[in-house]
Design a protein around this motif. Structure first.
Motif, mmCIF file in Angstrom:
data_model
loop_
_atom_site.group_PDB
_atom_site.id
_atom_site.type_symbol
_atom_site.label_atom_id
_atom_site.label_comp_id
_atom_site.label_asym_id
_atom_site.label_seq_id
_atom_site.Cartn_x
_atom_site.Cartn_y
_atom_site.Cartn_z
ATOM 1 N N LYS A 187 48.583 29.514 41.524
ATOM 2 C CA LYS A 187 47.907 30.515 42.374
ATOM 3 C C LYS A 187 47.523 31.766 41.598
ATOM 4 N N ILE A 188 47.680 31.726 40.279
ATOM 5 C CA ILE A 188 47.261 32.863 39.467
ATOM 6 C C ILE A 188 45.789 32.665 39.142
ATOM 7 N N HIS A 189 44.968 33.602 39.556
ATOM 8 C CA HIS A 189 43.542 33.453 39.233
ATOM 9 C C HIS A 189 42.924 34.824 39.051
ATOM 10 N N GLY A 190 41.809 34.821 38.376
ATOM 11 C CA GLY A 190 41.122 36.077 38.102
ATOM 12 C C GLY A 190 40.150 36.434 39.209
ATOM 13 N N GLU A 191 39.160 37.284 38.860
ATOM 14 C CA GLU A 191 38.194 37.740 39.859
ATOM 15 C C GLU A 191 36.787 37.713 39.277
ATOM 16 N N VAL A 192 35.820 37.660 40.171
ATOM 17 C CA VAL A 192 34.426 37.835 39.787
ATOM 18 C C VAL A 192 34.040 39.233 40.234
ATOM 19 N N VAL A 193 33.498 40.023 39.275
ATOM 20 C CA VAL A 193 33.260 41.434 39.563
ATOM 21 C C VAL A 193 31.761 41.685 39.667
ATOM 22 N N PRO A 194 31.279 42.285 40.763
ATOM 23 C CA PRO A 194 29.853 42.588 40.856
ATOM 24 C C PRO A 194 29.460 43.658 39.835
ATOM 25 N N VAL A 195 28.447 43.376 39.015
ATOM 26 C CA VAL A 195 27.965 44.329 38.005
ATOM 27 C C VAL A 195 26.435 44.361 38.092
ATOM 28 N N PRO A 196 25.776 45.412 37.537
ATOM 29 C CA PRO A 196 24.321 45.524 37.636
ATOM 30 C C PRO A 196 23.589 44.417 36.875
#
Ligand code: NAP
Ligand code: MG
Length: 488
Positions: A121-130
């Protein structure tokens, strides 16, 4: 146990490169339980090198999370299968009552089970960027972790550190306390069968100033996780600065328990006693300052004393024992010192010495001790005693109780007992402690964060917070614009 365990390096029990060893003593009888090597600098370097290789050059960091989880579940199974043997060994090594050691083994297994489940259950993230690009925050293991633990809950403290590190994909060199290496070494015999690759967990025995300090300063160690005293915590922080290591410190406490007059009287008194006398008071979160509201103060004290008088002190291996000996002669002398200091600072209601009788002649036994009318500025109310010494302190109102409770450099834990939910929530928010119990004490749920405020340290163990200490974040920036970037 007559054989003498050795070091555990690169998946095998190996002898030390040196000749020094120390006797491991049963604190109830002073019998020698085993001899354990004092790791040399070369041994420490070999253990770090094994952990380094397992991290840098083996398949370990590419092992799927589901497989790391399975390994942890298998370690848990081994603990459950061997719980009787491990509990008896823990009691022989620490003196603690066997019933408490059995609870510890159950907690040890639960800790490995929890992190076995968490691995996937360890997971990263997708980050909104320009610019329509994609940024990822990947979570990756920190690397080689040195883990240094105390003697009060030897295998449980090892589990709190090993399980999240393995869960995260780190590799480890563990240094148990010099007095209590036996259960961690015994558990290591089950690692291979659980599928733990060689080098992922290494165990070096010996003392802090030699073995521990070398690990902390080692240039190939990426992180230090420490549980112990604030004094050593300070040294570790200084030494780790040399290589700018990530560190987490779980230090001591002088935790207050606040009993308001509207508490359920019987469970409050039981909680006060459990809070301070569990594990002979050798508990970092012990509720050693017992704050009681004036209207019930005398009655509360009397009830505590009456019940505490019945605590059966003895050899922890005897099932009826409720309090074992302290860990060493030196530690008992220290706690005895506080009993004497207390006699000059407050009134003595119970204990204050060592128990007499043939059965107590050899072990490091001490009487459950209760001081009352204690001034919170007294040394016995400010300094961590780490033994069965209770300070009972009266208070007049909520505001005063909070002042006393927070008047300490420590901030590990606190408890509040009351039936008034509004007051409870005011007090909970005002207490400066990392763990606050309400109408309860000393529970450390595997799922929830554990750690200190103020000089009780920083970083958190247990739950998903515990694994964060072994992870770092990598930003990945992915350009999705196929036009050339014409800056020049
Ligand atoms: P300690 O003296 O600080 O020792 C803890 C560990 O650090 C031991 O393994 C010790 O090795 C090692 N050590 C000592 N000097 C060192 C150095 N210079 N460099 C690296 N490592 C070093 O504490 P303790 O007397 O064992 O345990 C009692 C303390 O631990 C209390 O203050 C208690 O509150 C705290 N504690 C906190 C928690 C928590 O969760 N916050 C839990 C349990 C205990 P050796 O002893 O083998 O020499
Ligand atoms: Mg020590």
């Amino acid at each position: 146990m007559s054989e003498s365990p050795s070091l555990f390096i690169d998946g095998a029990f190996v002898p030390s490169t040196g000749a020094e060893s120390r006797a491991i003593i049963d604190p109830a009888t002073r019998e020698v339980v085993a001899h354990v090597p004092d790791a040399t600098a070369a041994d420490v370097d070999q253990a770090v090198a094994a952990a380094r290789r397992a991290f840098d050059d083996s398949d370990w960091t590419r092992t799927p999370a589901v497989d790391r989880g399975r390994i942890l579940l298998k370690v848990a199974e081994a603990v459950r299968a061997r719980a009787g043997e491990l509990a008896a060994l823990e009691t022989r090594n620490t003196g603690k009552p066997i019933v408490e050691a059995e609870f510890d083994m159950s907690d040890v297994a639960a800790c490995f089970e929890y992190y076995g489940g968490l691995a996937t259950k360890i997971h990263g993230e997708v980050v909104p960027v320009p610019d329509g690009a994609l940024a990822l925050a990947l979570r990756e293991p920190v690397g080689v972790a040195a883990q240094i633990i105390p003697w009060n809950y030897p295998l449980l403290m090892a589990a709190w550190k090993l399980a999240p590190a393995i869960c995260a994909g780190c590799t480890v060199v563990l240094k148990p306390a010099e007095e209590t290496p036996l259960t961690a070494l015994a558990l290591a015999a089950s690692f291979e069968e659980a599928g733990l690759p060689a080098g992922v967990v290494n165990i070096v025995t010996g003392d802090g100033p030699q073995v521990g300090a070398r690990l902390v300063a080692h240039q190939d160690v990426d992180k230090v996780a420490f549980t112990g005293s604030p004094e050593v915590g300070r040294q570790i922080m200084q030494s780790a600065a040399g290589t700018l290591k990530k560190i987490s410190l779980e230090l001591g406490g002088k935790s207050p328990s606040i009993f308001f007059a509207d508490s359920d009287f019987e469970s409050a008194v039981a909680g006060a006693l459990f809070g301070v006398f569990l594990n002979q008071g050798e508990v970092c979160s012990a509720g050693s300052r017992i704050l009681v509201e004036r209207p019930i103060y005398r009655q509360f004290l009397d009830a505590m004393v009456e019940k505490a008088r019945g605590i059966r002190v003895g050899n922890g291996l005897e099932r009826e024992t409720q309090m074992g000996p302290l860990i060493t002669e030196t530690h008992r002398a220290r706690v005895r010192g506080y009993q004497e200091i207390g006699k000059g600072e407050a009134k003595l209601a119970l204990g204050g010495g060592v128990p007499s009788g043939e059965q107590f002649a050899r072990g490091f036994f001490i009487e459950p001790t209760i001081f009352y009318d204690v001034d919170n500025r007294a040394r016995i109310a400010q300094e961590e005693i780490f033994g069965p010494v209770a300070c009972v302190i009266p208070f007049d109102d909520e505001e005063r109780a909070l002042k006393i409770a927070n008047d300490t450099h420590y901030g590990l834990a606190a408890a509040v007992w009351s039936r008034d939910v509004f007051r409870v929530m005011r007090v909970v928010r005002a207490l400066r402690a990392g763990v606050v119990w309400v109408n309860q004490t000393q529970v450390s749920a595997i799922e929830a964060p554990w750690g200190g405020y103020k000089q009780s340290g920083f970083g958190r163990e247990l739950g998903r917070w515990g694994v964060e200490e072994y992870l770092q974040v990598k930003q990945v920036y992915i350009n999705v614009d196929d036009q050339p970037f014409r800056w020049y």
